[in-house]
Design a protein around this motif. Structure first.
Motif, PDB file in Angstrom:
ATOM      1  N   ASN A  66      -0.914   7.006 -18.309  1.00  0.00           N
ATOM      2  CA  ASN A  66      -2.560   7.148 -18.350  1.00  0.00           C
ATOM      3  C   ASN A  66      -2.909   7.974 -17.033  1.00  0.00           C
ATOM      4  OD1 ASN A  66      -3.247   5.167 -16.580  1.00  0.00           O
ATOM      5  ND2 ASN A  66      -3.234   3.871 -18.362  1.00  0.00           N
ATOM      6  N   GLN A  67      -4.064   8.446 -16.956  1.00  0.00           N
ATOM      7  CA  GLN A  67      -4.464   9.294 -15.651  1.00  0.00           C
ATOM      8  C   GLN A  67      -4.355   8.259 -14.338  1.00  0.00           C
ATOM      9  OE1 GLN A  67      -4.696  12.486 -15.844  1.00  0.00           O
ATOM     10  NE2 GLN A  67      -4.898  12.831 -13.710  1.00  0.00           N
ATOM     11  N   GLU A  68      -4.976   7.239 -14.605  1.00  0.00           N
ATOM     12  CA  GLU A  68      -5.277   6.290 -13.291  1.00  0.00           C
ATOM     13  C   GLU A  68      -3.525   5.941 -12.934  1.00  0.00           C
ATOM     14  OE1 GLU A  68      -6.933   2.027 -11.993  1.00  0.00           O
ATOM     15  OE2 GLU A  68      -7.177   2.627 -14.100  1.00  0.00           O
ATOM     16  N   ASP A  69      -2.872   5.281 -13.741  1.00  0.00           N
ATOM     17  CA  ASP A  69      -1.518   4.943 -13.412  1.00  0.00           C
ATOM     18  C   ASP A  69      -0.671   6.002 -12.821  1.00  0.00           C
ATOM     19  OD1 ASP A  69      -2.046   2.535 -14.423  1.00  0.00           O
ATOM     20  OD2 ASP A  69      -0.948   2.534 -16.262  1.00  0.00           O
ATOM     21  N   ILE A 105      -1.355  -3.417  -2.274  1.00  0.00           N
ATOM     22  CA  ILE A 105      -2.136  -4.476  -2.540  1.00  0.00           C
ATOM     23  C   ILE A 105      -3.237  -4.866  -1.337  1.00  0.00           C
ATOM     24  CG2 ILE A 105      -2.038  -6.998  -2.774  1.00  0.00           C
ATOM     25  CD1 ILE A 105      -1.035  -5.385  -5.124  1.00  0.00           C
ATOM     26  N   HIS A 106      -2.962  -4.481  -0.047  1.00  0.00           N
ATOM     27  CA  HIS A 106      -3.845  -4.603   1.005  1.00  0.00           C
ATOM     28  C   HIS A 106      -5.047  -3.812   0.801  1.00  0.00           C
ATOM     29  CE1 HIS A 106      -5.243  -5.553   5.088  1.00  0.00           C
ATOM     30  NE2 HIS A 106      -5.303  -4.084   5.446  1.00  0.00           N
ATOM     31  N   ASP A 107      -4.781  -2.615   0.497  1.00  0.00           N
ATOM     32  CA  ASP A 107      -6.045  -1.598   0.311  1.00  0.00           C
ATOM     33  C   ASP A 107      -6.944  -2.261  -0.842  1.00  0.00           C
ATOM     34  OD1 ASP A 107      -5.420  -0.165   2.114  1.00  0.00           O
ATOM     35  OD2 ASP A 107      -4.395   1.312   0.788  1.00  0.00           O
ATOM     36  N   LEU A 108      -6.346  -2.869  -1.963  1.00  0.00           N
ATOM     37  CA  LEU A 108      -7.041  -3.538  -3.159  1.00  0.00           C
ATOM     38  C   LEU A 108      -7.844  -4.787  -2.626  1.00  0.00           C
ATOM     39  CD1 LEU A 108      -7.322  -2.784  -6.008  1.00  0.00           C
ATOM     40  CD2 LEU A 108      -5.369  -4.407  -6.582  1.00  0.00           C
ATOM     41  N   LYS A 109      -7.146  -5.409  -1.796  1.00  0.00           N
ATOM     42  CA  LYS A 109      -7.951  -6.587  -1.061  1.00  0.00           C
ATOM     43  C   LYS A 109      -9.336  -6.054  -0.214  1.00  0.00           C
ATOM     44  CE  LYS A 109      -8.341 -10.910  -0.079  1.00  0.00           C
ATOM     45  NZ  LYS A 109      -8.894 -11.720  -0.889  1.00  0.00           N
ATOM     46  N   LEU A 110      -9.086  -4.940   0.312  1.00  0.00           N
ATOM     47  CA  LEU A 110     -10.222  -4.503   1.195  1.00  0.00           C
ATOM     48  C   LEU A 110     -11.323  -3.976   0.210  1.00  0.00           C
ATOM     49  CD1 LEU A 110      -8.357  -2.430   3.977  1.00  0.00           C
ATOM     50  CD2 LEU A 110      -9.417  -4.747   4.194  1.00  0.00           C
ATOM     51  N   THR A 111     -11.034  -3.666  -0.798  1.00  0.00           N
ATOM     52  CA  THR A 111     -12.321  -3.250  -1.888  1.00  0.00           C
ATOM     53  C   THR A 111     -12.728  -4.247  -2.196  1.00  0.00           C
ATOM     54  OG1 THR A 111     -10.532  -2.914  -3.841  1.00  0.00           O
ATOM     55  CG2 THR A 111     -11.033  -1.007  -2.526  1.00  0.00           C
ATOM     56  N   GLU A 151     -11.417  -9.375 -10.692  1.00  0.00           N
ATOM     57  CA  GLU A 151     -11.057  -7.960 -10.750  1.00  0.00           C
ATOM     58  C   GLU A 151      -9.949  -7.933  -9.944  1.00  0.00           C
ATOM     59  OE1 GLU A 151     -14.931  -5.443 -12.350  1.00  0.00           O
ATOM     60  OE2 GLU A 151     -14.537  -5.545 -10.290  1.00  0.00           O
ATOM     61  N   PHE A 152      -9.997  -8.342  -8.756  1.00  0.00           N
ATOM     62  CA  PHE A 152      -8.864  -8.098  -7.924  1.00  0.00           C
ATOM     63  C   PHE A 152      -7.446  -8.789  -8.233  1.00  0.00           C
ATOM     64  CE2 PHE A 152      -6.489 -10.227  -4.289  1.00  0.00           C
ATOM     65  CZ  PHE A 152      -5.757  -9.128  -3.858  1.00  0.00           C
ATOM     66  N   LEU A 153      -7.586 -10.018  -8.672  1.00  0.00           N
ATOM     67  CA  LEU A 153      -6.465 -10.712  -9.130  1.00  0.00           C
ATOM     68  C   LEU A 153      -5.796  -9.978 -10.449  1.00  0.00           C
ATOM     69  CD1 LEU A 153      -7.763 -14.542  -8.845  1.00  0.00           C
ATOM     70  CD2 LEU A 153      -6.214 -13.067  -7.199  1.00  0.00           C
ATOM     71  N   SER A 154      -6.780  -9.592 -11.315  1.00  0.00           N
ATOM     72  CA  SER A 154      -6.213  -8.852 -12.736  1.00  0.00           C
ATOM     73  C   SER A 154      -5.539  -7.868 -12.198  1.00  0.00           C
ATOM     74  CB  SER A 154      -7.464  -8.637 -13.527  1.00  0.00           C
ATOM     75  OG  SER A 154      -8.323  -7.955 -13.065  1.00  0.00           O
ATOM     76  N   LYS A 155      -6.190  -6.884 -11.466  1.00  0.00           N
ATOM     77  CA  LYS A 155      -5.503  -5.639 -11.106  1.00  0.00           C
ATOM     78  C   LYS A 155      -4.377  -5.786 -10.211  1.00  0.00           C
ATOM     79  CE  LYS A 155      -9.495  -2.558 -10.816  1.00  0.00           C
ATOM     80  NZ  LYS A 155      -9.991  -1.347 -10.185  1.00  0.00           N
ATOM     81  N   LYS A 156      -4.336  -6.876  -9.201  1.00  0.00           N
ATOM     82  CA  LYS A 156      -3.041  -7.242  -8.528  1.00  0.00           C
ATOM     83  C   LYS A 156      -1.933  -7.457  -9.424  1.00  0.00           C
ATOM     84  CE  LYS A 156      -1.039 -10.378  -5.115  1.00  0.00           C
ATOM     85  NZ  LYS A 156      -1.431 -11.618  -4.211  1.00  0.00           N
ATOM     86  N   ALA A 157      -2.222  -8.350 -10.414  1.00  0.00           N
ATOM     87  CA  ALA A 157      -0.923  -8.772 -11.302  1.00  0.00           C
ATOM     88  C   ALA A 157      -0.556  -7.613 -12.117  1.00  0.00           C
ATOM     89  CB  ALA A 157      -1.505  -9.966 -12.185  1.00  0.00           C
ATOM     90  N   TYR A 158      -1.531  -6.889 -12.618  1.00  0.00           N
ATOM     91  CA  TYR A 158      -1.289  -5.416 -13.300  1.00  0.00           C
ATOM     92  C   TYR A 158      -0.326  -4.594 -12.594  1.00  0.00           C
ATOM     93  CZ  TYR A 158      -1.621  -1.320 -15.964  1.00  0.00           C
ATOM     94  OH  TYR A 158      -1.389  -0.057 -16.507  1.00  0.00           O
ATOM     95  N   PHE A 159      -0.703  -4.106 -11.292  1.00  0.00           N
ATOM     96  CA  PHE A 159      -0.004  -3.124 -10.752  1.00  0.00           C
ATOM     97  C   PHE A 159       1.402  -3.853 -10.455  1.00  0.00           C
ATOM     98  CE2 PHE A 159      -4.184  -0.965 -10.396  1.00  0.00           C
ATOM     99  CZ  PHE A 159      -3.545   0.203 -11.008  1.00  0.00           C
TER     100      PHE A 159
END
Length: 384
Positions: free
Chosen positions: A193-196, A229-235, A245-253
């Motif tokens: 998909n576009q995001e991935d 993952i660090h950039d995701l944590k900063l968001t 949302e952070f935990l779910s996105k971290k596990a997914y990516f």
């Protein structure tokens, strides 16, 4: 008379200052020992040096502003100030002037700069130091725009070069990511998909940047994952996403990256290739190294053989940047050493050397002298 002279000489050692009268008396003459000269009175007094404090207790000062002019250290420099060679004390930070005594030096008087109006000096011995970060919130839009546009002369001078470098970097990134996208869709047939797809292209480009400076591919993958993952944590810290949302996105990516890395990897030259397991990579390294050593070691290579060696060294996904450099230095050096067989040819006629032979002057260690020899053209890599 002889006795008188002896006595006179012994009593008056400076005989040049003695005079003897006709009656036998001795007179001593005292000569002037200091020159007499006229005196001049300077009635024009010089102007005062304007010594003393230039900023008083509680006054606001800027960096570089003079606080005290003096002769000698009557006032000593304290916090956030410095002293010049003429004992002038000046501020190095913006703040408020404070005259104070230090408990460790009770007989000295100090002057310093307090960074806040309500703070007194000296700072308590075990207290944390007050620091200035130099940022203030500008609520006026015009002032904020003026501050954003401000730059030093050096920054202003380098702007054209910086813009050219940024333009070249953007063009390289656009070209590489376009090639990555084409390879993912056409070569590896991955449907994302576009995001991935955007995350995958950014990740591959980050890996390429790390590999290009000599980092191994596996280490570059770990670093790229950590950065994402660090950039995701900063968001999440900026409250742009929630903790869940952070935990779910971290596990997914993390799962997505693991699946992607098991199919595709980045080569040193910046192309996407199929993933090669570490055991297979080690086996291929040993095979190529053995071939290079048995076939191309310790001899002068022709242009065709150099291309064959380069092709083996640049086998996709086998050697990293440092290993390729080491192999090139060993098997295809820019100039073949003199110790390699057939790399030195004895020349009898220097003026008419054989075809394909280059005349070179070398130092003979045994004879401790220089001599002229010939070297095949293939010895030098830059010659065709």
């Amino acid at each position: 008379m002889s006795l008188f002279r002896k006595v006179g000489i012994s009593c008056y050692p400076n005989i040049s200052n003695l005079q003897v009268t006709s009656l036998g008396a001795v007179n001593q003459v005292r000569n002037a020992t200091k020159k007499v000269s006229g005196s001049k009175t300077n009635k024009n007094d010089s102007a005062g040096r304007r010594l003393g404090p230039k900023a008083h207790e509680g006054n606001f000062v800027k960096p570089g502003q003079i606080i005290m002019r003096q002769r000698g250290s009557k006032i000593h420099p304290g916090e956030n100030v410095k002293i010049g060679i003429d004992h002038t004390i000046y501020a190095v930070e913006p703040g408020y002037v404070r005259f104070y005594h230090d408990p460790f030096h009770p007989l000295r008087k100090y002057v310093g700069v307090s960074l806040k109006k309500d703070l007194n000096l000296p700072t308590p011995h075990f207290s944390p130091r007050v620091r200035r970060f130099g940022y203030e919130l500008l609520t006026e839009p015009s002032e904020a725009k003026k501050e954003e546009d401000h730059m030093s002369r050096k920054e202003y001078t380098y702007q054209p070069k910086l813009e050219e470098a940024l333009k070249a970097e953007n063009e390289l990134k656009s070209r590489i990511t376009s090639e990555f996208e084409d390879a993912l869709r056409n070569k590896f047939k991955l449907v994302l998909n576009q995001e991935d797809l955007k995350v995958a292209l950014t990740r591959f480009y980050d890996i390429f940047q790390l590999v290009k400076i000599g980092k191994p591919v596996e280490d570059a993958k770990i670093q790229a994952t950590y950065n994402f993952i660090h950039d995701l944590k900063l968001t999440e810290r900026r409250a742009e996403i929630s903790a869940d949302e952070f935990l779910s996105k971290k596990a997914y990516f993390e799962k997505f990256f693991s699946s992607l890395d098991s199919q595709v990897t980045v080569d040193v030259d910046g192309s996407l290739i199929a993933y090669i397991a570490e055991e297979e990579r080690q086996s291929e390294r040993q095979r190529i190294s053995k071939t290079l050593h048995s076939t191309y070691s310790n001899r002068v290579l022709s242009v065709k053989e150099r291309k064959e060696v380069e092709s083996l060294i640049c086998t996709p996904g086998v050697f990293d940047l440092l290993q390729r450099y080491q192999l090139r230095t060993k098997y295809t050096p820019s100039v073949v050493p003199f110790s390699v067989p057939d790399s030195v040819i004895e020349i009898t006629d220097v003026k008419n050397p054989p075809e394909g032979v280059i005349i070179q002057k070398i130092f003979d260690e045994a004879a401790r002298s220089t001599r002229i020899v010939g070297r095949p053209r293939e010895v030098f890599a830059f010659r065709k």
